[in-house]
Design a protein around this motif. Structure first.
Motif, short mmCIF file in Angstrom:
data_model
loop_
_atom_site.label_atom_id
_atom_site.label_comp_id
_atom_site.label_asym_id
_atom_site.label_seq_id
_atom_site.Cartn_x
_atom_site.Cartn_y
_atom_site.Cartn_z
N SER A 1 0.81 -1.21 0.00
CA SER A 1 0.00 0.00 0.00
C SER A 1 0.85 1.26 0.00
O SER A 1 0.38 2.32 -0.42
CB SER A 1 -0.93 0.00 1.22
N ASP A 2 2.10 1.17 0.46
CA ASP A 2 2.96 2.35 0.45
C ASP A 2 3.85 2.40 -0.79
O ASP A 2 4.79 3.18 -0.85
CB ASP A 2 3.80 2.42 1.72
N GLY A 3 3.56 1.54 -1.77
CA GLY A 3 4.24 1.61 -3.06
C GLY A 3 5.52 0.80 -3.17
O GLY A 3 6.16 0.82 -4.23
N GLU A 4 5.89 0.05 -2.14
CA GLU A 4 7.08 -0.80 -2.24
C GLU A 4 6.78 -2.04 -3.06
O GLU A 4 5.67 -2.58 -3.02
CB GLU A 4 7.56 -1.21 -0.85
N ARG A 5 7.79 -2.50 -3.80
CA ARG A 5 7.64 -3.68 -4.65
C ARG A 5 8.55 -4.78 -4.16
O ARG A 5 9.70 -4.55 -3.78
CB ARG A 5 7.94 -3.35 -6.11
N PHE A 6 8.04 -6.02 -4.20
CA PHE A 6 8.78 -7.19 -3.74
C PHE A 6 8.70 -8.28 -4.80
O PHE A 6 7.62 -8.55 -5.35
CB PHE A 6 8.21 -7.71 -2.42
N LEU A 7 9.84 -8.92 -5.06
CA LEU A 7 9.84 -10.09 -5.94
C LEU A 7 9.22 -11.26 -5.20
O LEU A 7 9.65 -11.61 -4.10
CB LEU A 7 11.28 -10.43 -6.35
N ASN A 8 8.21 -11.84 -5.79
CA ASN A 8 7.47 -12.92 -5.11
C ASN A 8 8.06 -14.28 -5.48
O ASN A 8 7.74 -14.85 -6.51
CB ASN A 8 5.99 -12.86 -5.48
N ALA A 9 8.93 -14.77 -4.60
CA ALA A 9 9.48 -16.12 -4.75
C ALA A 9 8.84 -17.04 -3.73
O ALA A 9 9.39 -18.07 -3.35
CB ALA A 9 11.00 -16.10 -4.57
N GLY A 10 7.64 -16.65 -3.26
CA GLY A 10 6.89 -17.44 -2.31
C GLY A 10 5.57 -17.87 -2.91
O GLY A 10 5.52 -18.35 -4.03
N GLY A 11 4.50 -17.67 -2.15
CA GLY A 11 3.18 -18.05 -2.66
C GLY A 11 2.91 -19.53 -2.59
O GLY A 11 1.93 -20.02 -3.17
N TYR A 12 3.78 -20.30 -1.91
CA TYR A 12 3.57 -21.74 -1.70
C TYR A 12 3.36 -22.51 -3.00
O TYR A 12 2.63 -23.50 -3.04
CB TYR A 12 2.41 -21.98 -0.73
N GLY A 13 3.99 -22.05 -4.07
CA GLY A 13 3.95 -22.79 -5.33
C GLY A 13 2.82 -22.40 -6.27
O GLY A 13 2.68 -23.01 -7.33
N VAL A 14 2.03 -21.40 -5.91
CA VAL A 14 0.87 -21.03 -6.72
C VAL A 14 1.28 -20.34 -8.03
O VAL A 14 0.67 -20.57 -9.08
CB VAL A 14 -0.08 -20.12 -5.92
N PHE A 15 2.33 -19.51 -7.99
CA PHE A 15 2.56 -18.56 -9.07
C PHE A 15 3.62 -19.03 -10.07
O PHE A 15 4.57 -18.31 -10.36
CB PHE A 15 2.96 -17.20 -8.49
N ILE A 16 3.45 -20.20 -10.65
CA ILE A 16 4.43 -20.69 -11.63
C ILE A 16 4.44 -19.78 -12.86
O ILE A 16 5.47 -19.65 -13.54
CB ILE A 16 4.14 -22.15 -12.04
N MET A 17 3.33 -19.11 -13.16
CA MET A 17 3.29 -18.20 -14.30
C MET A 17 3.17 -16.75 -13.86
O MET A 17 2.79 -15.88 -14.65
CB MET A 17 2.14 -18.56 -15.24
N GLY A 18 3.53 -16.50 -12.60
CA GLY A 18 3.43 -15.16 -12.08
C GLY A 18 1.99 -14.80 -11.74
O GLY A 18 1.07 -15.61 -11.84
N ALA A 19 1.78 -13.56 -11.36
CA ALA A 19 0.45 -13.08 -11.00
C ALA A 19 -0.22 -12.42 -12.21
O ALA A 19 0.42 -11.76 -13.01
CB ALA A 19 0.56 -12.06 -9.86
N ARG A 20 -1.50 -12.64 -12.31
CA ARG A 20 -2.34 -12.02 -13.34
C ARG A 20 -1.77 -12.21 -14.75
O ARG A 20 -1.67 -11.27 -15.53
CB ARG A 20 -2.53 -10.52 -13.04
#
Length: 437
Positions: free
Chosen positions: A61-80
């Motif tokens: 919400s404060d505009g910081e960006r994080f590389l998502n290497a988590g998500g418990y395996g959900v995001f094999i193709m990234g988000a959206r």
């Protein structure tokens, strides 16, 4: 001339409302209505509030960006992923929820698409929402076939509903809910002799459930040839084999399925997490015709209101298309081959005396430290350097990376650079609660 669709007044209003909700307000709502424990975990990570995601990145919400290497395996193709979002949006505006009485094309097409990427012989599908629901359905198929005893592995994780929890061999999750289901036995992962003993004692009565790599166990890779031996033993003693690929499947290990690595065909393969393309919650039980017979005989013996609903099935089709068109299975193998040796080298260099081992296959990579507290501190340090990773629920001393297969070279470098800095900061003893920036 191409025009860009402008957000509606409702969308602008909703975005404004989200941005105006403070982290303190959300923490209070968590404590009041959700979970005090979850609120405490959030505070460890600085009470950041995620509000947007795209590709490999999430934004707070404060505009910081994080590389998502988590998500418990959900995001094999990234988000959206655009192909998944397009398919879901099209279905949303046409027919999102079906009656489950009439024929409905999207579930049939999703089943056909899923079977097309399965090991040969797995051609019957039951869709669910969560991985644990898929486990329950698989266990019910085993029971319906006369296999009333179940063998699972220490360190294995299969979910937390009652049947799945009975197979998930960890006291901290099981003890508050005892008595669990009877006739569940746990044996060491990788111990073929122990498995033979159980199968030989009860021929024709045993269901074996295991993962090709134990994800929540801490990225535990079985001895070479173990899965083939499991398959052979199950067949020798007329058992029933369930391969839980909820986390390992859909390209995560550098193959479509962990079953493909060893060339085995279980009676039931369980899929989930990435199956919905990181957009919708979907899981699936995919079985041989013989194993699926009880569900074939009576279509009402195992049902769920939202099983196979059109909106979810659109996500499945979009996800399979994305993996195929962008060669994400191959990409997972290639990225894993780059990341694993680099993460291993950095860990050995920066964590002398604190590191047990680095393990991985494809884009499922675990860094095991000498104690669970250090793993928690490393997760915080990674967050401080712009990376989200996960702990392992059955292997609490293991930090687990499950990055998407769409990483660019710059994103790979960001992940490695952040891991390097995080491990050096861990050793220097500077692990602190993430600050508000």
């Amino acid at each position: 001339m191409t025009t860009t669709a402008q957000p509606s007044a409702a969308e602008v209003s909703e975005a404004s409302e989200i941005s105006e909700i403070s982290e303190e307000k959300v923490l209070g709502l968590y404590r009041a209505h959700l979970s005090k424990g979850r609120a405490t975990v959030a505070e460890l990570f600085g009470s950041h509030m995620e509000v947007e995601s795209s590709g490999a990145w999430l934004t707070t919400s404060d505009g910081e960006r994080f590389l998502n290497a988590g998500g418990y395996g959900v995001f094999i193709m990234g988000a959206r992923h655009p192909l998944v979002v397009e398919a879901v949006e099209r279905q949303l505006h046409r027919h999102p929820v079906a009656t489950r009485i009439l024929l409905e094309p999207t579930v049939a097409q999703a089943a056909e698409a899923l079977v097309s990427v399965m090991p040969a012989g797995l051609d019957r599908v039951h869709f669910a929402l969560s991985g644990t629901e898929a486990v329950e359905a698989g266990l019910k198929l085993a029971r319906a076939s006369g296999r009333r005893r179940t063998v699972s592995m220490f360190g294995g994780y299969h979910g937390k509903t009652m049947g799945a929890l009975s197979a998930t061999a960890k006291k901290v999750y099981q003890d508050p809910f005892r008595p669990l289901l009877p006739d569940f036995t746990h044996i060491p992962y990788g111990d073929a002799d122990a498995l033979r003993e159980q199968l030989a004692a009860h021929p024709g009565e045993v269901c074996v459930i295991l993962e090709p790599v134990q994800g929540e166990g801490g990225v535990i890779i079985p001895p070479k040839g173990f899965l083939k031996e499991v398959e052979a033993l199950v067949r020798e003693y007329d058992g029933f084999l369930i391969l839980d690929e909820v986390q390992t499947g859909f390209g995560r290990l550098g193959e479509w399925w962990g079953a493909d690595i060893d060339g085995i065909v279980p009676d039931v393969l369980l899929a989930g997490k990435a199956l919905g393309g990181g957009v919708a919650p979907v899981s699936a039980v995919v079985a041989t015709r013989k194993a699926f017979r009880p569900f074939d005989k009576d279509p009402y013996i195992h049902t769920g209101t939202f099983s196979g609903q059109p909106l979810l099935m659109a996500a499945v089709q979009g996800a399979i298309r994305a993996v195929q068109e962008e060669r994400l299975v191959t990409r997972s193998m290639e990225l894993g081959a780059r990341l694993l040796p680099r993460i291993t080298e950095i860990a050995h260099r920066n964590l002398p005396g604190l590191l047990v081992e680095v393990r991985g296959r494809g884009l499922l990579i675990g860094v095991e430290l000498v104690e669970a507290g250090l793993a928690g501190e490393l997760l915080i340090e990674l967050f401080n350097h712009g990376v989200v990773a996960n702990h392992s629920m059955n292997g609490s001393a293991v930090v687990r990376f499950t990055p998407p297969a769409i990483l660019t070279d710059a994103e790979v470098n960001h992940l490695l650079d952040s891991f390097d800095k995080a491990t050096r900061d861990l050793v220097s003893g500077s692990a602190t609660m993430p600050e508000r920036r």
